[in-house]
Write an enzyme that holds these catalytic residues in place. Structure first.
Site, PDB file in Angstrom:
ATOM      1  N   HIS A  42      -1.669   0.661  10.098  1.00  0.00           N
ATOM      2  CA  HIS A  42      -0.541  -0.289  10.240  1.00  0.00           C
ATOM      3  C   HIS A  42      -0.380  -0.400  11.891  1.00  0.00           C
ATOM      4  O   HIS A  42       0.004   0.468  12.719  1.00  0.00           O
ATOM      5  CB  HIS A  42       0.906   0.278   9.993  1.00  0.00           C
ATOM      6  CG  HIS A  42       1.908  -0.877  10.041  1.00  0.00           C
ATOM      7  ND1 HIS A  42       3.260  -0.469   9.569  1.00  0.00           N
ATOM      8  CD2 HIS A  42       2.231  -1.960  10.577  1.00  0.00           C
ATOM      9  CE1 HIS A  42       4.023  -1.424   9.717  1.00  0.00           C
ATOM     10  NE2 HIS A  42       3.584  -2.298  10.539  1.00  0.00           N
ATOM     11  N   GLU A  69      -2.659  -3.431   8.035  1.00  0.00           N
ATOM     12  CA  GLU A  69      -0.895  -3.671   7.750  1.00  0.00           C
ATOM     13  C   GLU A  69      -0.339  -4.201   9.219  1.00  0.00           C
ATOM     14  O   GLU A  69      -0.488  -3.576  10.183  1.00  0.00           O
ATOM     15  CB  GLU A  69      -0.145  -2.548   7.399  1.00  0.00           C
ATOM     16  CG  GLU A  69      -0.626  -1.786   6.136  1.00  0.00           C
ATOM     17  CD  GLU A  69       0.164  -0.542   5.518  1.00  0.00           C
ATOM     18  OE1 GLU A  69       0.189  -0.346   4.506  1.00  0.00           O
ATOM     19  OE2 GLU A  69       0.759  -0.086   6.551  1.00  0.00           O
ATOM     20  N   THR A  99       9.947   4.320   9.331  1.00  0.00           N
ATOM     21  CA  THR A  99       8.961   3.842   8.479  1.00  0.00           C
ATOM     22  C   THR A  99       9.623   2.549   7.756  1.00  0.00           C
ATOM     23  O   THR A  99      10.659   2.294   7.741  1.00  0.00           O
ATOM     24  CB  THR A  99       8.764   4.906   7.515  1.00  0.00           C
ATOM     25  OG1 THR A  99       7.571   4.405   6.908  1.00  0.00           O
ATOM     26  CG2 THR A  99       9.591   5.115   6.336  1.00  0.00           C
ATOM     27  N   HIS A 190       3.944   3.776  -0.763  1.00  0.00           N
ATOM     28  CA  HIS A 190       4.724   4.183   0.081  1.00  0.00           C
ATOM     29  C   HIS A 190       5.728   5.210  -0.478  1.00  0.00           C
ATOM     30  O   HIS A 190       6.148   5.072  -1.518  1.00  0.00           O
ATOM     31  CB  HIS A 190       5.967   2.911   0.510  1.00  0.00           C
ATOM     32  CG  HIS A 190       6.881   3.198   1.590  1.00  0.00           C
ATOM     33  ND1 HIS A 190       6.350   3.059   2.910  1.00  0.00           N
ATOM     34  CD2 HIS A 190       8.107   3.931   1.783  1.00  0.00           C
ATOM     35  CE1 HIS A 190       7.311   3.596   3.756  1.00  0.00           C
ATOM     36  NE2 HIS A 190       8.506   3.812   3.194  1.00  0.00           N
ATOM     37  N   HIS A 213       1.286   9.422   4.763  1.00  0.00           N
ATOM     38  CA  HIS A 213       2.275  10.450   5.333  1.00  0.00           C
ATOM     39  C   HIS A 213       2.057  11.965   4.611  1.00  0.00           C
ATOM     40  O   HIS A 213       1.618  12.666   5.110  1.00  0.00           O
ATOM     41  CB  HIS A 213       3.722  10.210   5.507  1.00  0.00           C
ATOM     42  CG  HIS A 213       4.492  10.945   6.020  1.00  0.00           C
ATOM     43  ND1 HIS A 213       5.307  12.162   5.615  1.00  0.00           N
ATOM     44  CD2 HIS A 213       4.887  11.465   7.377  1.00  0.00           C
ATOM     45  CE1 HIS A 213       5.962  12.879   6.254  1.00  0.00           C
ATOM     46  NE2 HIS A 213       5.633  12.320   7.561  1.00  0.00           N
TER      47      HIS A 213
END
EC number: 2.6.99.2
Length: 242
Positions: A42, A69, A99, A190, A213
């Site tokens: 991202h 992203e 985030t 996510h 993450h």
């Protein structure tokens, strides 16, 4: 089912001390070697983790495919056309957020999103829209010509009770089936972890999961090769469950 490994937080660790390590390129190659089907990055407007040079370097190094992203801005569109990733996932973005907090509101920006989608598609880049599992947003994604959606699993991952998690799971499952019936390719991601990925991975309409993450956090204790291997195995086992 495919696993996209998001390497943003390799760059977060690097940037914390302003060093050249750990290398996002090295992380991408290790992830590929141990089961990643694609690499996700991202490039945020504030460049808080991934930098422009990282995107070019990873694109040139990997053997799988790059999923970039990006926000719905002219600057990011120009960057994507320079990098030429295999996939672009358009995401909502706020500078103040830690985030990504929710899905893209396609309904409110149909004309602009349709324009971006056409430009990227004409350049040979597949477009995905990161949206909530809402039938109206899914229909809007179809209407603007995006061939792929990524369903936001954050509310499922962050649920504080089993009942709430099941409610969010059913929403994702129903959204995935609705989108699949429209002919859209359905991805998801996510907040997914080794502990909550199984139900999502069992949804047959979902083709790909993008996970970052939690996987990088696990890598601190297990090493990146083992963290990727365990996640891929969990996804594979989920597909074998009745």
């Amino acid at each position: 089912m495919l696993l996209g490994v998001n390497i943003d937080h390799i760059a977060t660790v690097r940037n914390a001390r302003g060093t050249t390590y750990p290398s996002p390129v090295e992380a991408a190659l290790v992830a590929e070697t141990h089961g990643a089907d694609l690499i996700t990055m991202h490039l945020r407007e504030d460049r808080r983790h991934i930098k422009d040079a990282d995107v070019f370097a990873v694109k040139n190094a990997i053997r799988t495919r790059l999923n970039l992203e990006m926000a719905l801005t002219e600057e990011m569109l120009e960057n994507a056309l320079k990098v030429m990733p295999e996939d672009v996932c358009i995401v909502p973005e706020k500078r103040q957020e830690i985030t990504t907090e929710g899905g893209l509101d396609v309904l409110a920006q149909q004309e602009k999103i349709a324009g971006f989608t056409k430009i990227l598609t004409d350049a040979g880049i597949r477009v995905s829209l990161f949206i909530d599992a809402d039938d109206r947003q899914i229909q809007a994604a179809y209407d603007v010509g995006a061939p792929v959606i990524e369903l936001h699993t954050g509310a499922y991952a962050d649920a504080h009770s089993h009942a709430e998690q099941m409610k969010q799971f059913e929403r994702i499952q129903n959204g995935a089936h609705y989108a699949s019936d429209l002919g859209l390719v359905v991805n998801a991601g996510h907040g997914l972890t080794i502990h909550n990925v199984t139900p999502i991975a069992q949804i047959l309409a979902i083709r790909e999961l993008n996970i970052g993450h939690s996987l990088i956090a696990q890598a601190l204790f297990l090493g990146l090769p083992e963290a990727v291997r365990q996640m891929k195995e969990a996804m594979f086992r989920a597909r074998l469950l009745p």
